[in-house]
Design a protein around this motif. Structure first.
Motif: not given
Length: 157
Positions: A91-92, A121-127, A129-143
């Motif tokens: 995401s960063a 450069l614009l294609k990275d908006a889609l990338f 979105a995928v990165s945010v999906m990865v965060i959302e899918t794995n955020k429970s792993a932090l706990a």
């Protein structure tokens, strides 16, 4: 990973990973180092790096980061904590790349009366979105990751 993930998610993560790794490898070439130089030189938060490193060295550092994050996203399909960290890192990367559209001269122009930008450069908006999906899918792993480490530490003490 406790959640069941769909084929679309897996395909999206693999696609972003392959492109990150591929572009990361390309950053080690003088051609790509020269192509990204204007983007970095015109970015107010990044231009300073050329005071420390050569054009090729900067590109190599960025390429290394892209390769590591791409591999991390792939590993994250099996290891949630790695997926979470890689999703944040990706995401960063993509936020910085998208910001180049605001900091690089001549990125926006009119073509046949339509305002367009650099689609590379614009294609990275889609990338992103995928990165945010990865965060959302794995955020429970932090706990889970923290509680697992505490449990392991408590058993060994």
């Amino acid at each position: 990973m406790s959640k069941t993930i769909g084929r679309g998610y897996i395909l999206a993560v693999i696609s972003v990973s392959v492109l990150l790794i591929w572009l990361g490898i390309y950053k080690f070439t003088p051609t790509e180092a020269g192509l990204i130089e204007p983007l970095i030189r015109n970015h107010p938060l990044m231009a300073w790096i050329y005071n420390l490193l050569s054009v090729q060295q900067v590109s190599n550092v960025i390429g290394t980061i892209e390769i590591v994050v791409g591999l991390g996203l792939l590993l994250g399909l099996r290891h949630s904590l790695t997926g979470l960290a890689s999703g944040v890192a990706a995401s960063a990367i993509f936020l910085v790349t998208i910001s180049f559209m605001a900091t690089t001269p001549d990125t926006w122009k009119f073509s046949d009366g339509v305002l367009i930008t650099n689609f590379f450069l614009l294609k990275d908006a889609l990338f992103l979105a995928v990165s945010v999906m990865v965060i959302e899918t794995n955020k429970s792993a932090l706990a889970c990751g923290i509680s697992d480490k505490v449990r392991i530490w408590a058993k060994s003490a």
